[in-house]
Scaffold this active site. Structure first.
Site, PDB file in Angstrom:
ATOM      1  N   SER A 118       0.823  -1.209   0.000  1.00  0.00           N
ATOM      2  CA  SER A 118       0.000   0.000   0.000  1.00  0.00           C
ATOM      3  C   SER A 118       0.857   1.259   0.000  1.00  0.00           C
ATOM      4  O   SER A 118       1.970   1.274   0.550  1.00  0.00           O
ATOM      5  CB  SER A 118      -0.854  -0.032   1.268  1.00  0.00           C
ATOM      6  N   TYR A 142      -1.608   0.018  10.363  1.00  0.00           N
ATOM      7  CA  TYR A 142      -1.919  -0.682   9.108  1.00  0.00           C
ATOM      8  C   TYR A 142      -0.731  -0.579   8.138  1.00  0.00           C
ATOM      9  O   TYR A 142      -0.262  -1.578   7.587  1.00  0.00           O
ATOM     10  CB  TYR A 142      -3.180  -0.089   8.466  1.00  0.00           C
ATOM     11  N   LYS A 146       1.998  -3.561   6.599  1.00  0.00           N
ATOM     12  CA  LYS A 146       2.311  -3.796   5.181  1.00  0.00           C
ATOM     13  C   LYS A 146       3.819  -3.676   4.930  1.00  0.00           C
ATOM     14  O   LYS A 146       4.403  -4.461   4.191  1.00  0.00           O
ATOM     15  CB  LYS A 146       1.541  -2.803   4.296  1.00  0.00           C
TER      16      LYS A 146
HETATM   17  N1  UFG Z   1     -12.683  10.958   3.316  1.00  0.00           N
HETATM   18  C1  UFG Z   1     -13.598  11.925   3.696  1.00  0.00           C
HETATM   19  N2  UFG Z   1     -14.784  11.515   4.221  1.00  0.00           N
HETATM   20  C2  UFG Z   1     -15.105  10.189   4.384  1.00  0.00           C
HETATM   21  C3  UFG Z   1     -14.165   9.215   3.994  1.00  0.00           C
HETATM   22  C4  UFG Z   1     -12.946   9.643   3.464  1.00  0.00           C
HETATM   23  O1  UFG Z   1     -13.353  13.127   3.576  1.00  0.00           O
HETATM   24  O2  UFG Z   1     -16.197   9.898   4.877  1.00  0.00           O
HETATM   25  C5  UFG Z   1     -11.405  11.394   2.745  1.00  0.00           C
HETATM   26  C6  UFG Z   1     -10.223  10.925   3.562  1.00  0.00           C
HETATM   27  O3  UFG Z   1      -9.955  11.831   4.590  1.00  0.00           O
HETATM   28  C7  UFG Z   1      -9.134  10.853   2.506  1.00  0.00           C
HETATM   29  C8  UFG Z   1      -9.877  10.485   1.225  1.00  0.00           C
HETATM   30  O4  UFG Z   1     -11.239  10.800   1.482  1.00  0.00           O
HETATM   31  O5  UFG Z   1      -8.553  12.098   2.341  1.00  0.00           O
HETATM   32  C9  UFG Z   1      -9.757   9.022   0.873  1.00  0.00           C
HETATM   33  O6  UFG Z   1     -10.098   8.241   2.009  1.00  0.00           O
HETATM   34  P1  UFG Z   1     -10.338   6.673   1.948  1.00  0.00           P
HETATM   35  O7  UFG Z   1     -10.715   6.238   3.322  1.00  0.00           O
HETATM   36  O8  UFG Z   1     -11.273   6.347   0.838  1.00  0.00           O
HETATM   37  O9  UFG Z   1      -8.920   6.056   1.537  1.00  0.00           O
HETATM   38  P2  UFG Z   1      -7.472   6.339   2.184  1.00  0.00           P
HETATM   39  O10 UFG Z   1      -6.804   7.422   1.412  1.00  0.00           O
HETATM   40  O11 UFG Z   1      -7.565   6.470   3.644  1.00  0.00           O
HETATM   41  O12 UFG Z   1      -6.739   4.982   1.805  1.00  0.00           O
HETATM   42  C10 UFG Z   1      -5.841   4.456   2.713  1.00  0.00           C
HETATM   43  C11 UFG Z   1      -4.571   4.089   1.963  1.00  0.00           C
HETATM   44  C12 UFG Z   1      -4.735   2.823   1.241  1.00  0.00           C
HETATM   45  C13 UFG Z   1      -5.277   1.803   2.152  1.00  0.00           C
HETATM   46  C14 UFG Z   1      -6.591   2.231   2.667  1.00  0.00           C
HETATM   47  C15 UFG Z   1      -7.113   1.203   3.619  1.00  0.00           C
HETATM   48  O13 UFG Z   1      -4.219   5.126   1.075  1.00  0.00           O
HETATM   49  O14 UFG Z   1      -3.486   2.391   0.772  1.00  0.00           O
HETATM   50  O15 UFG Z   1      -6.434   3.432   3.385  1.00  0.00           O
HETATM   51  O16 UFG Z   1      -8.479   1.204   3.650  1.00  0.00           O
HETATM   52  F1  UFG Z   1      -5.370   0.593   1.545  1.00  0.00           F
END
Ligand code: UFG
Length: 325
Positions: A118, A142, A146
């Site tokens: 990741s 997490y 990884k």
């Molecule tokens: N976000 C919001 N509101 C929400 C959910 C997310 O604003 O309700 C924002 C987050 O703050 C972030 C973006 O949307 O800025 C993406 O969030 P995600 O939760 O969809 O994904 P992440 O970027 O957190 O992903 C991370 C890592 C991945 C990993 C994953 C695990 O980048 O490599 O978490 O679930 F696999």
């Protein structure tokens, strides 16, 4: 004779899309999954063996039964927030489980592995786009699990002649182009499903986690890569290993970023629905910007993202979300 590929975690989101592609290309995907987060209904392209990564004997039995040419290892807990609250669960499943798998591979003389890592292993990047040689300093358990598995794989590769492709995914998104499978996490925490479920009025509001980041509109920027393109990266890696390729690591992203606010605007266009927004606190452990430099896999394996434009991502996700009960 069809070649068996053991897909650990093949009942999950990215695993199931990869199984479909494997089967289309003449491989037989054997899914090994404990069904804690995976869905049996997503296993459609080969047999399933229900089992846990921590069960060495069961793994060995399945290896003996199918004699896979390679293993694709997707299985992991992947909720960043939960990993902060309950790291033991994450280290046991993701790290101890993977160590068990590596040992079972060693004992059963299986030498080819593709591992799902990741961009969370990079932590807060010092430079974007991020290349594979950037410092890996994760900021949550997490990401640390990884990275730890990456290090174990590296040591095993040298000591026991294992060949492994590590794929560092950026943000997986979208759904099957035929609409057969898609993202179905319980609970759902990922941004695109949550935005679309708000458009469907299954949720009252979509909460933007922070609008005071150092980005043009103040919201976090991520690199969204279509799950079909991710699945294809596994196929390219498998063929590389079949051709005698040695251990390496690749970033898998589309190379451009979308802010959370931009996603909402695009989603309103695709769905033709208004999405009710609430600005909420920042989520702990969120870097402001994560964008991949995926030139290495493009140069070395000829991989190219084909479906990772925001329109295809949102349209395939929208069709899938509308079909979910
Ligand atoms: N976000 C919001 N509101 C929400 C959910 C997310 O604003 O309700 C924002 C987050 O703050 C972030 C973006 O949307 O800025 C993406 O969030 P995600 O939760 O969809 O994904 P992440 O970027 O957190 O992903 C991370 C890592 C991945 C990993 C994953 C695990 O980048 O490599 O978490 O679930 F696999």
């Amino acid at each position: 004779m069809s070649k068996n590929v053991l897909v650990i975690g093949g009942a999950g989101y990215i695993g199931s899309h990869t199984c479909k592609k494997l089967q289309q290309l003449g491989y037989t995907p054997i899914v090994y999954d404990n069904l804690v987060h995976g869905h049996k209904s997503s296993v459609k392209w080969g047999p399933i063996e229900v089992g846990d990564l921590l069960d060495f004997d069961r793994l060995s039995e399945v290896f003996g039964k199918y004699k896979p040419i390679s293993i694709i290892h997707f299985a992991a807990y992947a909720y960043v927030g939960e990993s902060v609250l309950d790291p033991s669960k994450y280290y046991r499943n993701n790290v101890v489980g993977s160590l068990n798998l590596l040992d079972a591979m060693r004992v059963n003389k299986i030498k080819s592995l593709i591992f799902s890592s990741s961009c969370a292993t990079y932590g807060i990047p010092t430079r974007v786009p991020i290349t594979e040689d950037a410092p890996q300093i994760p900021i949550n358990p997490y990401g640390t699990t990884k990275l730890t598995v990456e290090k174990m794989i590296n040591d095993f590769s040298h000591a026991y002649d294992l060949d492994c492709v590590v794929l560092r995914y950026f943000n997986a998104a979208g759904a099957d182009l035929d609409g057969e499978i898609g993202e179905n996490h319980l609970p759902e925490t990922h941004v695109i499903p949550l935005i679309l479920q708000t458009a469907l009025k299954k949720r009252e509001h979509f909460y933007i986690f922070g609008n005071d980041y150092d980005t043009p509109d103040g919201t976090c920027i991520r690199d969204y890569v279509h799950v079909e393109d991710l699945a294809q990266a596994h196929i390219s890696s498998l063929k590389y290993l079949e051709g005698g390729g040695s251990s390496t690591q690749y970033n898998i992203g589309n190379g451009s970023g979308y802010s959370v606010r931009e996603l909402v605007t695009e989603a309103e266009r695709v769905t033709q629905e208004e999405i009710s927004l609430v600005i909420a606190e920042r989520r702990v452990g969120d870097p402001a910007i994560l964008i991949s430099d995926s030139q290495k896999i493009k140069n070395e394996l000829g991989w190219q993202p084909e479906y990772s434009d925001i329109n295809t991502i949102l349209e395939t996700s929208w069709r899938w979300q509308k079909g979910l009960i």
